[in-house]
Design an enzyme around this catalytic site. Structure first.
Site, PDB file in Angstrom:
ATOM      1  N   GLN A 284       0.833  -1.210   0.000  1.00 25.81           N
ATOM      2  CA  GLN A 284       0.000   0.000   0.000  1.00 25.81           C
ATOM      3  C   GLN A 284       0.863   1.254   0.000  1.00 25.81           C
ATOM      4  O   GLN A 284       1.675   1.445   0.906  1.00 25.81           O
ATOM      5  CB  GLN A 284      -0.900  -0.016   1.241  1.00 25.81           C
ATOM      6  N   GLY A 285       0.714   2.089  -1.026  1.00 30.74           N
ATOM      7  CA  GLY A 285       1.488   3.325  -1.132  1.00 30.74           C
ATOM      8  C   GLY A 285       0.670   4.534  -0.720  1.00 30.74           C
ATOM      9  O   GLY A 285       0.165   5.268  -1.589  1.00 30.74           O
ATOM     10  N   TYR A 286       0.518   4.750   0.574  1.00 31.45           N
ATOM     11  CA  TYR A 286      -0.263   5.877   1.100  1.00 31.45           C
ATOM     12  C   TYR A 286       0.644   6.893   1.801  1.00 31.45           C
ATOM     13  O   TYR A 286       0.852   7.999   1.331  1.00 31.45           O
ATOM     14  CB  TYR A 286      -1.325   5.372   2.089  1.00 31.45           C
ATOM     15  N   SER A 287       1.186   6.523   2.958  1.00 34.80           N
ATOM     16  CA  SER A 287       1.925   7.469   3.797  1.00 34.80           C
ATOM     17  C   SER A 287       3.182   7.988   3.117  1.00 34.80           C
ATOM     18  O   SER A 287       3.808   7.284   2.320  1.00 34.80           O
ATOM     19  CB  SER A 287       2.304   6.814   5.129  1.00 34.80           C
TER      20      SER A 287
ATOM     21  N   SER B 154       4.412  -1.642   4.284  1.00 34.53           N
ATOM     22  CA  SER B 154       4.552  -3.027   4.721  1.00 34.53           C
ATOM     23  C   SER B 154       4.688  -3.963   3.521  1.00 34.53           C
ATOM     24  O   SER B 154       3.970  -3.827   2.527  1.00 34.53           O
ATOM     25  CB  SER B 154       3.336  -3.441   5.549  1.00 34.53           C
TER      26      SER B 154
ATOM     27  N   GLU C  91     -11.014  -1.708   5.689  1.00 30.14           N
ATOM     28  CA  GLU C  91      -9.789  -2.291   6.231  1.00 30.14           C
ATOM     29  C   GLU C  91     -10.036  -3.138   7.464  1.00 30.14           C
ATOM     30  O   GLU C  91      -9.306  -4.094   7.714  1.00 30.14           O
ATOM     31  CB  GLU C  91      -8.788  -1.165   6.560  1.00 30.14           C
TER      32      GLU C  91
END
Length: 401
Positions: free
Chosen positions: A134-137, A172, A256
């Site tokens: 997951q590429g969010y933060s 992660s 989620e």
């Protein structure tokens, strides 16, 4: 809420238990109990093979909406999904490496993607063949997701790809993932949550994508920095339309914490059981303060379970995911602290197996204590969760920006 298990659920339970007992053999049996939070570094190759074994058995994607199409997964009701989670935990099966694709991306594609995207990506997830991150933060936009600076620029050629440039952090499983879903800014003049898009990006792009592990207090490196330098994403892999990334990202976060919350709590119960066992072994369970702490941990875990069951099948419980995160993050962190207290000074001593070659080896509870320092930060910090509950659920005045 009536959440009793019926005859069909118990038949499903027997099938799940039989499948797990006949397939958790050999190297898979040796990997049992390995690979949970804080231990993602353990036996990665075996756990990837186990993911494919689960896929071959049809056990991935039990919660997907079958009305969206058949993708190789079994049909399972909500109660049967809980049954599978319970049996998986009871068997001590290896920690999953495909949960981000199964529990986050797949439901998002079912809700917001088009049929072509679902046909391309859901079957490989269901077979355990493609892993996701997951590429969010970002370094300057952790909990402030609307502040992302990573950009995605569309090539001018017809059907040209997007070129993604920027940095993501705390990603992660990026070291093992085949794909990453990335929230990027496609409108350079936009601000905050406007002008964002949700893109599916292949990770195998040497020279365009670099993954750097982040070593943690526990000595392991589950999280990573990911650098995008003109990384390519096909225009066909834009989910929900350009500029609608915020809507898709928020929809994903709402998905989620579903049945996976109950899976998590089963793991918590096993950790609490080990702490209680050690308290009895060391005699610290006789101390009134520690005994009270142990009882409180047990009672709070039961409360979290009933709250999760109460909200699991409901669609009209505002703020339920935020409340759940707020509850379990603090609970798990307190359990890590308690695990150290029940052992006293022995908790600060390393295992006898320490050596010059392996100077930073921890036992499971030491790793639990160190890793849980992050529980109230990752996945949305406690401060952010409280703000969301206050502003969006209780209707209190917004915090000044």
């Amino acid at each position: 809420m009536d959440f009793a298990f019926g005859p069909q659920d118990e038949t499903f339970r027997a099938e799940a238990r039989e499948w797990l007992s006949t397939h958790l053999t050999g190297e898979f049996a040796d990997a049992a109990g390995h690979g949970g939070p804080g231990s993602e570094h353990e036996l990665p190759q075996v756990r990837r093979a186990w993911e494919r074994e689960l896929g071959a058995g049809g056990w991935i994607g039990l919660g997907w909406d079958r009305a969206a199409g058949p993708y190789g997964n079994r049909t399972a009701t909500l109660t049967q999904q809980v049954v599978w989670a319970e049996e998986y935990a009871r068997a001590g099966a290896p920690g999953r490496v495909g949960h981000i694709g199964e529990n986050l991306l797949a439901p998002t594609l079912i809700a917001y993607g088009d049929e072509k995207q679902r046909e391309r990506f859901l079957p490989p997830i269901a077979r355990g063949q493609e892993l996701w991150c997951q590429g969010y933060s970002e370094p300057d936009a952790g909990s402030d997701l609307a502040g992302v600076r990573t950009t995605a620029t569309r090539d001018t050629a017809p059907e040209g790809p997007y070129r993604i440039t920027g940095q993501k952090i705390w990603t992660s499983l990026a070291q093992d993932a085949h794909w990453c879903f990335v929230l990027a800014r496609t409108d350079p003049a936009s601000r905050h949550h406007h002008g964002l898009s949700f893109l599916l990006v292949p990770m195998d792009q040497p020279g365009r994508i670099e993954v750097r592990p982040i070593r943690q207090l526990s000595g392991t490196a589950e999280f990573n920095e990911v650098f995008f330098d003109g990384a390519l994403a096909s225009a066909e892999h834009l989910v929900g339309g350009e500029g609608n990334g915020w809507r898709v990202a928020m929809g994903l976060l709402a998905l989620e914490r579903g049945v996976s919350t109950l899976v998590q709590q089963i793991g918590f119960a096993a950790e609490l059981g080990e702490v209680v066992r050690l308290a009895l072994e060391h005699g610290t369970a006789a101390e009134p303060v520690l005994r009270d702490r142990l009882v409180r941990q047990w009672a709070e875990l039961r409360t979290m379970r009933w709250n999760a069951l109460r909200t699991l099948g409901a669609t009209d419980v505002p703020g339920a995911p935020n409340v759940a995160k707020l509850l379990w993050g603090g609970w798990h962190q307190r359990l890590g602290e308690l695990a150290m207290r029940v052992r006293g000074t022995a908790s600060a001593v390393g295992p006898a197996a320490w050596s010059a070659e392996r100077p930073y080896e921890l036992d499971a509870l030491q790793r639990l204590f160190l890793f849980t320092r992050a529980d109230t930060i990752y996945g949305g910090s406690d401060e952010i969760q409280r703000n969301i509950i206050a502003e969006r659920v209780l209707g209190l005045p917004k915090e000044s920006r």
